[in-house]
Design an enzyme around this catalytic site. Structure first.
Site, PDB file in Angstrom:
ATOM      1  N   ASP A  83       0.836  -1.211   0.000  1.00  0.00           N
ATOM      2  CA  ASP A  83       0.000   0.000   0.000  1.00  0.00           C
ATOM      3  C   ASP A  83       0.865   1.252   0.000  1.00  0.00           C
ATOM      4  O   ASP A  83       0.682   2.159  -0.823  1.00  0.00           O
ATOM      5  CB  ASP A  83      -0.900   0.030   1.244  1.00  0.00           C
ATOM      6  CG  ASP A  83      -2.044  -0.962   1.181  1.00  0.00           C
ATOM      7  OD1 ASP A  83      -2.377  -1.398   0.073  1.00  0.00           O
ATOM      8  OD2 ASP A  83      -2.597  -1.290   2.236  1.00  0.00           O
ATOM      9  N   THR A 176      -7.889  -5.567  -0.396  1.00  0.00           N
ATOM     10  CA  THR A 176      -6.872  -6.183   0.457  1.00  0.00           C
ATOM     11  C   THR A 176      -7.052  -7.699   0.566  1.00  0.00           C
ATOM     12  O   THR A 176      -6.079  -8.453   0.490  1.00  0.00           O
ATOM     13  CB  THR A 176      -6.912  -5.555   1.859  1.00  0.00           C
ATOM     14  OG1 THR A 176      -6.623  -4.161   1.749  1.00  0.00           O
ATOM     15  CG2 THR A 176      -5.895  -6.206   2.778  1.00  0.00           C
TER      16      THR A 176
END
Length: 380
Positions: A83, A176
């Protein structure tokens, strides 16, 4: 084509008014001037490059994640590394490619946790990943970013957005759960101009180039890696992440709701509108904004999102996907048929949920959703 992510671009005075999808389900679009179509060329090229380069870092992290089998231990740290690294790379590339433009990004991450004691090793790993990716790309010479450079790049995403000026909107890794499983995720990048989405890019490293179906997960021989991109008035295109020629895509033309497959996000109240529409087609199960990309090329017909009460949708979860679908001829609205409003900062103010489909199915879908919600409310 329906453009319900944009009504008018005030910074372009020659733009004519665009009539959007309304509660009466009318669709119309006045012809856009060629100057508007061409006005975001530099930004468009920079966005595609940034999302593609960030995808390389994410692929490297995901590969290591799967090899170490960390996902079975629910250790989220490699996901966090990806990320942060993706966000730093996108910020870096956009600033390098557009040095003369005011720079503002509304993004999911910030560097607060990376500045804490004990985070030095994680920060160094992110910095190494970013520098390795830049080096492999080769576009920026022998530049090497320091850890402080990386922190600053991540914190470029602290903008609040809003209805004035231009703001990039970024989700460095959307999906995710899919990322951890080695499945679907997306790098989602869009540009707002005066609160309206004017271009969007979805980089989907694990999405097959061929159309997916309910059993696509079991097909190991499909070539994967898609880049979807759309600019206001110019349509939506899909390109392999390896850089091959792009192709223009369109949402499905299905009119019969029985044949309309849902992108199934496994929400509890999804069965109600399905039953009312008489849907017989199998669902397509897929994570992240890759759903928007797949829907834009006709892999499925309907995507509904109804989060739990009190949840506030973030603009980075939908901005890129919205224009990718609408420029492919689709419609994105809230549960009352209103277009999504990205002009109010980081959050979307919605009537209950989000509905995505083609123009022909939208009236029946809105009716089914409304009746389902009313019946559910009366049963409580």
């Amino acid at each position: 084509m329906n453009v319900n992510c944009l009504r008018i671009v005030p910074s372009q005075p020659q733009v004519k008014f665009i009539s959007l999808f309304s509660r009466t389900h009318n669709y119309s679009l006045l012809k856009l001037s060629s100057s508007v179509v061409m006005s975001y060329d530099k930004e468009f090229a920079a966005a595609k490059k940034a999302a593609s380069i960030a995808a390389r870092l994410c692929q490297k992290v995901q590969k290591a994640l799967l090899q170490s089998d960390v996902q079975s231990k629910l250790d989220r740290s490699p996901v966090t590394v990806a990320d942060y690294g993706s966000q730093a790379l996108v910020s870096f590339v956009l600033e390098r490619e557009l040095p003369s433009e005011p720079f503002s990004i509304v993004a999911e991450e910030d560097s607060k946790d990376l500045r804490k004691d004990g985070a030095q090793d994680t920060l160094q790993r992110i910095t190494d990943l970013v520098n390795d990716t830049i080096s492999i790309d080769g576009s920026y010479g022998s530049i090497t970013l320091s850890t402080e450079d990386v922190l600053k790049a991540i914190d470029s995403g602290k903008s609040e957005g809003g209805s004035h000026g231009r703001h990039w909107v970024l989700d460095p890794i959307d999906g995710t759960k899919g990322f951890v499983r080695g499945d679907q995720y997306a790098i989602a990048l869009a540009l707002l101009d005066e609160g309206k989405v004017v271009l969007g890019v979805l980089s989907c490293p694990n999405l097959p180039l061929a159309s997916i179906s309910s059993d696509y997960q079991h097909s190991a021989d499909k070539e994967v890696g898609c880049l979807f991109f759309a600019k206001i008035g110019a349509g939506t295109y899909m390109q392999p992440l390896n850089g091959s020629s792009p192709v223009k895509v369109q949402v499905t033309a299905i009119e019969n709701s029985e044949e309309a497959s849902f992108f199934d996000p496994l929400i509890r109240n999804l069965d109600f509108p399905k039953q009312k529409l008489g849907v017989k087609a199998p669902p397509v199960r897929i994570d992240s904004q890759a759903k928007y990309g797949a829907l834009s090329r006709g892999d499925g017909a309907i995507y509904l999102r109804f989060p739990h009460k009190g949840y506030r949708e973030k603009i980075w979860d939908h901005a890129a996907g919205c224009i990718v679908v609408t420029e492919a001829g689709g419609v994105v609205s809230d549960a009352s048929g209103n277009p999504l409003d990205f002009s109010k900062g980081k959050y979307l103010d919605l009537d209950i949920g989000i509905i995505v489909t083609n123009q022909k199915l939208m009236p029946a879908l809105l009716k089914a959703v409304k009746e389902s919600l009313e019946e559910k409310a009366s049963s409580l």
